[in-house]
Design a protein around this motif. Sequence first.
Motif, PDB file in Angstrom:
ATOM      1  N   VAL A 130      80.365  58.877  71.551  1.00  0.00           N
ATOM      2  CA  VAL A 130      81.214  60.029  71.592  1.00  0.00           C
ATOM      3  C   VAL A 130      82.553  59.752  70.733  1.00  0.00           C
ATOM      4  N   THR A 131      83.035  60.727  70.473  1.00  0.00           N
ATOM      5  CA  THR A 131      84.452  60.780  69.508  1.00  0.00           C
ATOM      6  C   THR A 131      85.550  60.302  70.807  1.00  0.00           C
ATOM      7  N   VAL A 132      86.632  59.762  70.353  1.00  0.00           N
ATOM      8  CA  VAL A 132      87.531  59.353  71.078  1.00  0.00           C
ATOM      9  C   VAL A 132      88.135  60.436  72.068  1.00  0.00           C
ATOM     10  N   ALA A 133      88.125  61.618  71.322  1.00  0.00           N
ATOM     11  CA  ALA A 133      88.636  62.838  72.237  1.00  0.00           C
ATOM     12  C   ALA A 133      87.507  63.425  73.067  1.00  0.00           C
ATOM     13  N   GLU A 134      86.230  63.254  72.817  1.00  0.00           N
ATOM     14  CA  GLU A 134      85.195  63.455  73.647  1.00  0.00           C
ATOM     15  C   GLU A 134      85.253  62.474  74.939  1.00  0.00           C
ATOM     16  N   HIS A 135      85.249  61.503  74.430  1.00  0.00           N
ATOM     17  CA  HIS A 135      85.678  60.256  75.590  1.00  0.00           C
ATOM     18  C   HIS A 135      86.699  60.658  76.551  1.00  0.00           C
ATOM     19  N   MET A 136      87.861  60.849  76.141  1.00  0.00           N
ATOM     20  CA  MET A 136      88.873  61.134  77.177  1.00  0.00           C
ATOM     21  C   MET A 136      88.983  62.365  77.691  1.00  0.00           C
ATOM     22  N   LEU A 137      88.054  63.348  77.188  1.00  0.00           N
ATOM     23  CA  LEU A 137      88.171  64.696  77.811  1.00  0.00           C
ATOM     24  C   LEU A 137      87.028  64.656  78.952  1.00  0.00           C
ATOM     25  N   GLN A 138      85.928  63.749  78.625  1.00  0.00           N
ATOM     26  CA  GLN A 138      84.956  63.440  79.620  1.00  0.00           C
ATOM     27  C   GLN A 138      85.672  62.530  80.963  1.00  0.00           C
ATOM     28  N   ALA A 139      86.589  61.697  80.669  1.00  0.00           N
ATOM     29  CA  ALA A 139      87.268  60.804  81.589  1.00  0.00           C
ATOM     30  C   ALA A 139      88.114  61.779  82.244  1.00  0.00           C
ATOM     31  N   GLY A 140      88.821  62.732  81.808  1.00  0.00           N
ATOM     32  CA  GLY A 140      89.817  63.569  82.726  1.00  0.00           C
ATOM     33  C   GLY A 140      88.975  64.563  83.508  1.00  0.00           C
ATOM     34  N   ALA A 141      87.778  65.200  82.957  1.00  0.00           N
ATOM     35  CA  ALA A 141      86.787  66.042  83.791  1.00  0.00           C
ATOM     36  C   ALA A 141      86.544  65.222  84.875  1.00  0.00           C
ATOM     37  N   LEU A 142      86.056  64.065  84.711  1.00  0.00           N
ATOM     38  CA  LEU A 142      85.259  63.181  85.638  1.00  0.00           C
ATOM     39  C   LEU A 142      86.384  63.120  86.928  1.00  0.00           C
ATOM     40  N   ALA A 197      93.416  59.506  83.298  1.00  0.00           N
ATOM     41  CA  ALA A 197      91.986  59.564  82.812  1.00  0.00           C
ATOM     42  C   ALA A 197      92.168  60.110  81.300  1.00  0.00           C
ATOM     43  N   LEU A 198      92.589  61.274  81.437  1.00  0.00           N
ATOM     44  CA  LEU A 198      92.642  61.976  80.168  1.00  0.00           C
ATOM     45  C   LEU A 198      93.272  61.322  78.973  1.00  0.00           C
ATOM     46  N   LEU A 199      94.286  60.735  79.089  1.00  0.00           N
ATOM     47  CA  LEU A 199      95.125  60.435  78.182  1.00  0.00           C
ATOM     48  C   LEU A 199      95.148  58.775  77.890  1.00  0.00           C
ATOM     49  N   HIS A 200      94.148  57.849  78.623  1.00  0.00           N
ATOM     50  CA  HIS A 200      94.170  56.564  78.935  1.00  0.00           C
ATOM     51  C   HIS A 200      93.936  55.770  77.468  1.00  0.00           C
ATOM     52  N   ASP A 201      93.388  56.586  76.434  1.00  0.00           N
ATOM     53  CA  ASP A 201      93.219  55.929  75.211  1.00  0.00           C
ATOM     54  C   ASP A 201      93.890  56.106  74.079  1.00  0.00           C
ATOM     55  N   VAL A 202      95.088  57.248  74.413  1.00  0.00           N
ATOM     56  CA  VAL A 202      95.839  57.622  73.272  1.00  0.00           C
ATOM     57  C   VAL A 202      96.659  56.549  72.268  1.00  0.00           C
ATOM     58  N   GLY A 203      96.564  55.214  73.093  1.00  0.00           N
ATOM     59  CA  GLY A 203      97.150  54.168  72.310  1.00  0.00           C
ATOM     60  C   GLY A 203      96.531  53.597  71.134  1.00  0.00           C
ATOM     61  N   VAL A 221      92.194  50.974  88.652  1.00  0.00           N
ATOM     62  CA  VAL A 221      90.743  50.816  88.854  1.00  0.00           C
ATOM     63  C   VAL A 221      90.109  52.170  88.894  1.00  0.00           C
ATOM     64  N   ALA A 222      90.736  53.165  89.610  1.00  0.00           N
ATOM     65  CA  ALA A 222      89.956  54.447  89.598  1.00  0.00           C
ATOM     66  C   ALA A 222      89.882  54.948  87.892  1.00  0.00           C
ATOM     67  N   VAL A 223      91.059  54.761  87.477  1.00  0.00           N
ATOM     68  CA  VAL A 223      90.901  55.369  86.034  1.00  0.00           C
ATOM     69  C   VAL A 223      89.852  54.601  85.396  1.00  0.00           C
ATOM     70  N   ARG A 224      89.998  53.150  85.361  1.00  0.00           N
ATOM     71  CA  ARG A 224      88.844  52.472  84.497  1.00  0.00           C
ATOM     72  C   ARG A 224      87.316  52.919  84.928  1.00  0.00           C
ATOM     73  N   ARG A 225      87.043  53.107  86.337  1.00  0.00           N
ATOM     74  CA  ARG A 225      85.820  53.620  86.419  1.00  0.00           C
ATOM     75  C   ARG A 225      85.271  55.021  85.679  1.00  0.00           C
ATOM     76  N   TRP A 226      86.303  55.955  85.595  1.00  0.00           N
ATOM     77  CA  TRP A 226      86.146  57.269  84.935  1.00  0.00           C
ATOM     78  C   TRP A 226      85.971  57.033  83.441  1.00  0.00           C
ATOM     79  N   ASP A 227      86.784  55.844  82.885  1.00  0.00           N
ATOM     80  CA  ASP A 227      86.628  55.564  81.611  1.00  0.00           C
ATOM     81  C   ASP A 227      85.419  54.977  81.284  1.00  0.00           C
ATOM     82  N   ASP A 228      84.792  54.046  82.299  1.00  0.00           N
ATOM     83  CA  ASP A 228      83.492  53.585  82.007  1.00  0.00           C
ATOM     84  C   ASP A 228      82.201  54.621  81.901  1.00  0.00           C
TER      85      ASP A 228
END
Lengths: 551, 551
Positions: B394-406, B420-426, B519-526
């Motif tokens: 996935v792209t970074v954007a798709e990844h973050m949108l998926q995490a936010g949606a989850l 979750a939505l913004l965790h990878d903006v760094g 930890v919660a954000v991490r699980r959506w990230d994964d």
Amino acid sequence: MPDLPISVPPATDPAALVTGLPPMWLRDNCPCAACRDPRSGQKLFQITDLPDALAIGTAAARQVHGADAVEVIWSPDGHRSLYAVEWLTARPGDPAQGDHRNEAGKQLWEAADLGALPEADWSAYLSADRERARVLEAVQRLGFALLRSVPAEEGQVLAVARSFGFVRETNYGELFDVRVEPAPDNLAFSSLAITPHTDNPYRDPVPTIQILHCLRNAAEGGDSGLVDGFRAAALLREQDPEAFAVLTSTPVPFGYRDARAELTAHRPLIDLDPTGRIREVRFNNRSMGTLRLPARELEAFYAAYRTFAELLLRPELQLTFRLEPGDCLIFDNTRLLHARTAFEQSGARHLQGAYADLDGLASTLAVLRRTAVLDELAELFNGPGSADYLGEVVTVAEHMLQAGALAEAAGAPAHLVAAALLHDVGHFAGPISGDELMAGTDNRHSHTGADLLARWFGPEVTEPVRLHVAAKRYLCAVEPGYRARLSEASEYTLQVQGGPMDEQQAAAFAALPGAADAVAVRRWDDEAKEADASTPDFEHFRPLLASLLRR
Amino acid sequence: MPDLPISVPPATDPAALVTGLPPMWLRDNCPCAACRDPRSGQKLFQITDLPDALAIGTAAARQVHGADAVEVIWSPDGHRSLYAVEWLTARPGDPAQGDHRNEAGKQLWEAADLGALPEADWSAYLSADRERARVLEAVQRLGFALLRSVPAEEGQVLAVARSFGFVRETNYGELFDVRVEPAPDNLAFSSLAITPHTDNPYRDPVPTIQILHCLRNAAEGGDSGLVDGFRAAALLREQDPEAFAVLTSTPVPFGYRDARAELTAHRPLIDLDPTGRIREVRFNNRSMGTLRLPARELEAFYAAYRTFAELLLRPELQLTFRLEPGDCLIFDNTRLLHARTAFEQSGARHLQGAYADLDGLASTLAVLRRTAVLDELAELFNGPGSADYLGEVVTVAEHMLQAGALAEAAGAPAHLVAAALLHDVGHFAGPISGDELMAGTDNRHSHTGADLLARWFGPEVTEPVRLHVAAKRYLCAVEPGYRARLSEASEYTLQVQGGPMDEQQAAAFAALPGAADAVAVRRWDDEAKEADASTPDFEHFRPLLASLLRR
């Protein structure tokens, strides 16, 4: 001969009544039809239209329809104004007179001052103007009223709002839900008491009325509380004038924000009108923001704020009662603080709320009071008016309703519809009855009717009524064939009333300013004698009559 | 090791920052989660809940997320408050700061001060937040704006009102018609000029916004005029302070009545707020009633009233323009007077009007400004975010949108959906790119991301982002099977990021207040690495993000 509308009264010194008055003020209040629209009462000129050197030229006593008046001829423009002495001698009043927003127009209370709650049954409120006026008057005077047995259905709170005014829609919608259900993860709304507060202090203009309608209340506890914020503010002024001065002079930032709204207002906790009277109270710890002032002012504010907050929590100020399903509380959100006592979370509680405004309520109340004075006229139609009409095939009420309906159908202006509708009320009002008229004694019913109607209406209604008998005598004199078309009873009364006018009388009548109106009413009168004609009832005409009522 | 949220900074004297401050004020502004709801910002305690003898027990310097702060332990109750130094050192401001209702928040004008009219095309206004903000800002600052090309259809005036607020329904309905058609028997509305006035001064609360939408204007003349009533009032204050004092302190009765309404209000022509600033102007000769005051006061009032009226008519104050079909004027009815010039009755003219309120407009504007700052984040999703995501499908954007949606689907609170939505903006923000991370250099993207996000959000959003890499290292240490489920790229970066925590590090992490959120954000990230998953776009999350923005 009809009375001339103006005649010279016995000697007084009318100049004394007007010479002390500021000319600009007096002229600005000229009631003539060129200065004020007779229907709307709206002023038709600008204050800058008046000459700089405006002064009273001459002032002279007059009589207008039997009432004392002063006629002023203005210098330098020669304009003519006619002021009723009754109006001129009205005591210079309180500037707040008639203001229903400040404390002067209210009855301030503590819980023990109130006996039974001001309440009414919803169906009685809907069906009886008197009940409705009583409820609205309580909201205006005490700050609240309670409607009982409003169907415990969603959305009914809007019907309540629309029964006296207009819904103030906000970002919470037209209505909002206050729901407390067993939901242990939502502790903020569980069993906590909510201390007295006003709603939406972050809104400017703040909604001035709140309505809360109880749909369910199975929870133990969760009673409602009300505190008269005006009373509390008045106590503060009495007991701690400095604190009162601080709270009335310090704008406080209030705020609310969520995803779709961000509201801020800067208003004092106690707002005074320009005469120093309490006008609005705002109190809501939850939405008060950060005050930024020099330290000494902050200290003074916080001392005053705490004193006021303690005062608002005094038990003797709290009125507590329980809202049951179907109960609907209407209250003044600029004056009353509302609260909820703590409760055990043993059941569901659901209120629906809506906002509205005091001006709409005051308008509805004023119109109800205004039209209430017409009840006496309505009684004439329903009671004595249902008697036979001097040998005609219709009752007096049917005859007058037909005349009003004919005027309306002809597109006549409202005052002539009213005059046609009411032209024969004199048959019930004077000392001499209609029966005696038929027995040969003129009951002068056009005059007694006009005098009776003068309690409610201006000359544009009363004078055509006063002249409608004269108009018959006039038409008999000047219009070939008119007399032949009169009904038998009308031909009989013509004789009792003096017969056709002579040439001189007819010329004098024709020269009267109200002659044309009187002739128009007379023609509807003559036509309004059809058996079994279908006409609207008195209530149909009530709004039209109400619009013509004297202020 | 992640940063501890609080650490001791180099020596300063923090006590000096708080000792001069009134304890009640300072405590009332405690930002801790027990005192203020972190989401709504609403205060959770009463001012009367605070101890009488409240005093600062100890004050000590702290650092919170790299920013200087002062920690206060309160006497006698031991409550702990943490204040940012930036907040503590904010200059004691003007009490009117942020108040958008009084003159301080306005740009007063005479006609020559305005270049082009503040205007926008209706479709641009509807489609572009920036255009809409510009129009609403003009109404707030100048008192008016003009929308062009609003379809010249009946009822569109309501669409304009609802585009920024809520319709204030009145006895004239939701909207009203201003029609002038050739009708010689209705002279009042024929060719007469209507001098500058505000609408509905007899309403209390007065409608604070008026909207006039031109449907037809085939008449010659009939141009529209606007006068800045605040400017005129400020001129009066400057040129005739006594007249100003009279007009601000005299409640004037205004009235309107017809068959179904009877409205009265008692308000001064110029209304000041408690700090003496001009707040509202009311001016309408037509509906001004009879003032009852002692003769000397009447004289003073009428002199002041005429002076103000003359001032309002000064040509240099009048802005005149012509409304063409489709033009829609929005203006502040508490400030601007509107007028119509005389015209030849050679054609039809039809406007529709509606009322609304300034607070709703200000709210819409504040939300537009607030969400505008999110544009930068939206750009990250649309621009660099559409690049490949470190070798994932996935792209970074798709990844973050998926995490936010989850997170959203899991019913997570808003701040965790945002994290979750913004965790990878760094990955886009720091000096070291994601590609370099994959080449073996840790870009510390969780920290750069959290620091970037701190521009918009509080720690409830930034800290789970800061800790989401640490959470991976933590889970690898404590959860059997977790590491085996990591994606190939994630397993690779684990090594670059320091590998699994040791026992001591894991215990320190678990003790952090934000560990569970991270930890919660991490699980959506994964989980958020599914090819072709359908997710909402960034705009879907904008209101949620907006609700979390720092004040």
